[in-house]
Design a protein around this motif. Structure first.
Motif, PDB file in Angstrom:
ATOM      1  N   LEU A 205       0.844  -1.182   0.000  1.00 38.11           N
ATOM      2  CA  LEU A 205       0.000   0.000   0.000  1.00 38.11           C
ATOM      3  C   LEU A 205       0.887   1.241   0.000  1.00 38.11           C
ATOM      4  CD1 LEU A 205      -2.610  -1.198   2.623  1.00 38.11           C
ATOM      5  CD2 LEU A 205      -2.684  -1.423   0.147  1.00 38.11           C
ATOM      6  N   ARG A 338      -6.927   5.719   7.910  1.00 34.93           N
ATOM      7  CA  ARG A 338      -6.754   4.899   6.712  1.00 34.93           C
ATOM      8  C   ARG A 338      -6.331   5.791   5.557  1.00 34.93           C
ATOM      9  NH1 ARG A 338     -13.071   3.034   6.484  1.00 34.93           N
ATOM     10  NH2 ARG A 338     -14.021   5.054   6.013  1.00 34.93           N
ATOM     11  N   ASP A 342      -6.130   3.866  -0.618  1.00 33.44           N
ATOM     12  CA  ASP A 342      -6.118   2.415  -0.445  1.00 33.44           C
ATOM     13  C   ASP A 342      -7.497   1.845  -0.763  1.00 33.44           C
ATOM     14  OD1 ASP A 342      -5.839  -0.221   0.354  1.00 33.44           O
ATOM     15  OD2 ASP A 342      -6.100   0.252   2.485  1.00 33.44           O
TER      16      ASP A 342
END
Length: 529
Positions: A205, A338, A342
């Motif tokens: 990622l 987050r 992603d």
């Protein structure tokens, strides 16, 4: 009837030498009044200008107490000129802001024998071609760590070669199991090609840069702690300009700060670019912990953020009969974030804290470390980046708990024994310099692509005294904690105080660039018995 002209009050100018928010008073150093009264000028909390802190210049009038001592009647701040603030930012020592690849290699030699043949580690094929150390359970590895503190095997290290066997995880595992003498090469940090391919590869990622820094609250930056410094060094506007310049240079995605006592905008973290959360210390203390993150790169996850007041989580009464022993006003903070880009929307917990500093309360710090880790683990499970000022050196209980009991790896594990993140040459009894700030992470979920260079004690001595200081100290071992004269050495010159005209805190910033990684289903766990 004409009135008599009123006498204008005389204003004096001096430097706020100290002020205690807890006690509610402080003292101003004024040369002319010191000559007249032989003492500094007392100032009560009610007379202190809003926002004033140690090092600030004040103009003030006085009254004389019943004891014949000067006291402030009125006071106003002398504003720092924009030119001085700009010059302070330009004077920042950028040598503390240099990134380096976060990879080191080291060797370990083990001999199996009748008394003990168990390696005492759990490993997995996290990188396909290597064995990543997943846990340390005892055995020969634990013995090695005790005998070789400078080359300890840590959770997250990768075994890349054993007795000329390399390239295949299964072959390395077999050699470790069957051979009686093991000449091992280990890597600390990401593999040469972090993305990898084939069996055991990780899906990668976006990378994220994380910074942690105790920026030194103005309440604790005073002449009692730093008597050798020029007053201008500890003025809040000057130091905040340098902090902002440093954070701008680091360009981090996630910024974890301790001892913040001003609006984040003054530190260059404006609301247009950053979201943030904070944990204010209780009891009228002026400082707080902060986590800020770039809006364009990250967003809060469903769990949001949580604030931890350690005073609300005392240990069981059977463990500590006096609950006041654990009341320290320390706080912790965790947020679930987050990466916006992603597609899997994987959440990660970023957490920061500032543990108790009192030397006699090592048990308090140990308990706080347990409670803090539980808080971080409660948000996103094992996907954790945990950092801050732990006031704990390597080998102490909080450090051992996090490094051995939580499955976390330290970004600076290979230099902890000799690295310096905090120094004050005036700290009792003979000054202090050592590693007490850390960045911990889950090695199964992250690899370290880069990190800030961390100076050793001797690096800081050379910076302060020049290369000639070591001429009579050939036995220097880069020890940060110094008192001189140990192990037959000559007294070493003190490690200089980090707080200076070119650095705004007594702590260095730590930073790491993490590459998020999701273990794939074909990773295999092994245990050596």
């Amino acid at each position: 009837m004409a009135g008599f002209p009123m006498e204008q009050p005389q204003f004096y100018r001096g430097v706020l030498k100290s002020f205690s928010p807890r006690d509610g008073y402080g003292f101003i150093h004024c040369v002319s009044l010191l000559e007249s009264f032989g003492r500094d000028v007392y100032i009560d909390r009610s007379r202190l200008p809003l926002g004033a802190s140690a090092g600030d210049q004040l103009e003030f009038t006085i009254t004389i107490s019943n004891k014949g001592q000067p006291q402030v009647l009125q006071a106003r701040m002398v504003e720092e000129s924009p030119q001085n603030v700009a010059e302070a930012a330009q004077a920042l020592d950028t040598s503390f802001l240099q990134f380096a690849e976060g990879v080191t290699y080291f060797s370990v030699v083990l001999e199996k024998h009748n008394n003990i043949s168990m390696l005492g580690i759990d490993v997995d094929t996290a990188h396909g071609d290597d064995l990543m150390v997943d846990n340390i359970t005892g055995g020969l590895i634990l013995q090695w760590n005790r005998r070789h503190p400078q080359r300890q095997v840590k959770i997250g290290d990768c075994i890349v070669k054993v007795n000329n066997v390399s390239g295949k995880a299964q072959a390395i595992f077999t050699e470790c199991r069957d051979a009686m003498r093991l000449e091992m090469t280990l890597r600390r940090g990401p593999p040469p090609d972090a993305k990898g391919a084939g069996k055991g590869a990780r899906s990668v990622l976006p990378s994220v840069c994380v910074v942690t820094w105790n920026v030194l609250s103005s309440a604790y930056a005073n002449f009692k702690m730093y008597p050798q410094l020029d007053p201008s060094v500890i003025r809040a506007p000057r130091r905040r300009a340098q902090i902002a310049a440093a954070l701008q240079a680091l360009a981090a995605d996630v910024v974890c700060l301790q001892e913040v006592d001003c609006p984040l905008e003054e530190l260059g973290l404006n609301e247009m670019e950053f979201d943030s959360c904070s944990a204010q210390r209780p009891g009228g203390r002026p400082d707080r912990c902060v986590i800020a993150w770039r809006k364009d790169r990250l967003e809060q996850g469903p769990a949001g953020h949580r604030v931890l007041m350690f005073d609300d989580h005392p240990p069981p009464k059977a463990f500590e009969p006096d609950p006041e022993h654990y009341e320290s006003g320390n706080v912790g903070l965790a947020v679930e974030l987050r990466v916006r880009s992603d597609p899997g929307k994987h959440c990660v917990t970023f957490a920061t804290t500032h543990l108790n500093w009192e030397p006699r309360k090592s048990d308090v710090r140990a308990w706080q470390a347990h409670v803090f880790f539980d808080l971080a683990a409660s948000l996103s499970g094992s996907r954790i980046v945990l950092c801050g000022d732990f006031n704990s050196q390597p080998g102490t209980q909080p450090h051992l708990f996090l490094s051995q009991g939580c499955g976390l790896a330290s970004v600076y594990a290979d230099v902890e024994a000799s690295g310096v993140t905090n120094s004050n040459s005036n700290a009792p009894p003979k000054g202090f310099a050592g590693m007490i700030d850390y960045i911990w992470y889950s090695p199964k979920w992250f690899t370290v692509k880069q990190r800030l260079r961390l100076p050793l004690a001797d690096d800081l001595r050379t910076k302060a005294y020049g290369p000639g200081w070591a001429a009579g100290n050939n036995n220097s071992n880069n020890s940060g904690n110094y008192g001189g004269g140990c192990h037959g050495q000559r007294d070493l010159p003190p490690v200089p105080t980090l707080l200076s005209e070119s650095w705004p805190s007594d702590h260095l910033a730590l930073a790491a660039v993490f590459e998020f990684a999701i273990p794939t289903a074909d990773e295999v766990d092994y245990e050596f018995h």
